[in-house]
Write a protein that holds these residues in place. Sequence first.
Motif, PDB file in Angstrom:
ATOM      1  N   SER A  63      30.333  -7.317  70.165  1.00 55.39           N
ATOM      2  CA  SER A  63      30.131  -8.042  68.910  1.00 55.39           C
ATOM      3  C   SER A  63      31.337  -8.918  68.590  1.00 55.39           C
ATOM      4  N   LEU A  64      32.545  -8.378  68.820  1.00 50.83           N
ATOM      5  CA  LEU A  64      33.747  -9.177  68.552  1.00 50.83           C
ATOM      6  C   LEU A  64      33.856 -10.351  69.521  1.00 50.83           C
ATOM      7  N   LEU A  65      33.476 -10.126  70.767  1.00 50.23           N
ATOM      8  CA  LEU A  65      33.533 -11.222  71.750  1.00 50.23           C
ATOM      9  C   LEU A  65      32.501 -12.304  71.405  1.00 50.23           C
ATOM     10  N   ARG A  66      31.327 -11.873  70.948  1.00 45.48           N
ATOM     11  CA  ARG A  66      30.299 -12.854  70.571  1.00 45.48           C
ATOM     12  C   ARG A  66      30.748 -13.634  69.341  1.00 45.48           C
ATOM     13  N   ALA A  67      31.354 -12.930  68.381  1.00 45.12           N
ATOM     14  CA  ALA A  67      31.848 -13.603  67.174  1.00 45.12           C
ATOM     15  C   ALA A  67      32.948 -14.598  67.536  1.00 45.12           C
TER      16      ALA A  67
ATOM     17  N   GLU B 163      29.264 -16.966  67.493  1.00 44.74           N
ATOM     18  CA  GLU B 163      27.999 -16.402  67.003  1.00 44.74           C
ATOM     19  C   GLU B 163      28.211 -15.711  65.659  1.00 44.74           C
ATOM     20  N   LYS B 164      27.175 -15.694  64.831  1.00 45.73           N
ATOM     21  CA  LYS B 164      27.267 -14.937  63.577  1.00 45.73           C
ATOM     22  C   LYS B 164      26.890 -13.483  63.882  1.00 45.73           C
TER      23      LYS B 164
ATOM     24  N   GLY C  70      34.184 -12.848  62.844  1.00 52.39           N
ATOM     25  CA  GLY C  70      34.389 -14.255  63.220  1.00 52.39           C
ATOM     26  C   GLY C  70      35.421 -14.324  64.322  1.00 52.39           C
ATOM     27  N   PRO C  71      35.835 -15.525  64.696  1.00 51.67           N
ATOM     28  CA  PRO C  71      36.798 -15.678  65.788  1.00 51.67           C
ATOM     29  C   PRO C  71      38.115 -14.942  65.526  1.00 51.67           C
ATOM     30  N   ASP C  72      38.480 -14.791  64.245  1.00 51.26           N
ATOM     31  CA  ASP C  72      39.759 -14.128  63.941  1.00 51.26           C
ATOM     32  C   ASP C  72      39.597 -12.646  63.612  1.00 51.26           C
ATOM     33  N   GLY C  73      38.421 -12.107  63.835  1.00 52.99           N
ATOM     34  CA  GLY C  73      38.170 -10.695  63.518  1.00 52.99           C
ATOM     35  C   GLY C  73      37.288 -10.592  62.283  1.00 52.99           C
TER      36      GLY C  73
END
Length: 333
Positions: free
Chosen positions: A254-258, A262-263, A290-293
Amino acid sequence: MFAASRIQTRAFSASARNLSKVAVLGAAGGIGQPLSLLLKLNPRVTDLALYDIRGGPGVAADISHVNTKSTVPGYEPTADGLAACLKDAEIVLIPAGVPRKPGMTRDDLFNTNASIVRDLAKAVAQSAPKAKTLVIANPVNSTVPICAEVFKARGVYNPKTLFGVTTLDVVRASRFVSAIKGTDPKDENITVVGGHSGVTIVPLFSQSSHPDLSSDAELVKRVQFGGDEVVKAKDGAGSATLSMAMAGARMADSLLRAAAGEKVIEPTFVESPLYKDQGIEFFSSKVELGPDGVKEILPVGKVDATEKGLLDACIVDLKKNIEKGVAFVAQNP
Ligand code: NAI
């Protein structure tokens, strides 16, 4: 010229995104091995770095033969090995520590696991201060505050990048409900909030498509104490490892997708404003990643009277668990 530089920028961000180093600390354990295997199957992971105080290189050699593209180095159990494992990691998962035996609560693990997590957090602060750190080691309600205190003391604490992994609670809730209702678990998205042990685990069935279930005290208890079923069935050989590996791999994915734009919304135990007015610094709820966690911590939402009672009980225990973690680092820096 403009077009060329745009292409270049896009190529750069694509390749930057394609490089995702994930480190697992405690990789040779009951959770660590299947977790590492699942991460090896994830095409978003390009470098899978495995560390354990025993057996890391062996597990790495074994998993490295799985024919997906990622490299799988295993590191020696030395300070240098740990530092090399962590260097440039985007995500660090920590399943290191002892598991429960029958009759134990997660809090009973505190004495052993608190110092293990503290020392690993020191290494993360030193070698991967920007990594997203996912704490699996129990008691999560205390080990996450321990990491936060260690990071704060070293000036690298970022509340957006520290997560307690509570994914298994929603995985269990989803499965238990689908078994009762005869539905597909993928359609049963049950919100679970609070912490990750006993009464601090609060399923919010009133928000699901089966609001009637919030009065099913047996089901609520099963979600709260589902881990005990596994501990009992394993009869001294540990706690949940395989379902936990799946849950940990899902959270990392999920963190990698964010990070790739990705939402994604996952429940997770993070520094949270939701109950700060009651002295609760960390709380698990749905979090948009999101990209920053952490991108946004979503509110708990509407709860019914039964759930309100569960939340009141949760807050009492959770406060003690968090304070215990903070006090441990103050006394044993
Ligand atoms: P395990 O004993 O099978 O594996 C733990 C591994 O950690 C071992 O390989 C050990 O050598 C390693 N280790 C110990 N100290 C270390 C250190 N300083 N650095 C690196 N590695 C170290 O235990 P298992 O079953 O894998 O559980 C691990 C932890 O995860 C336990 O604390 C358990 O309570 C917790 N857990 C958390 C869950 C959650 O939902 N967050 C669910 C299930 C378990």
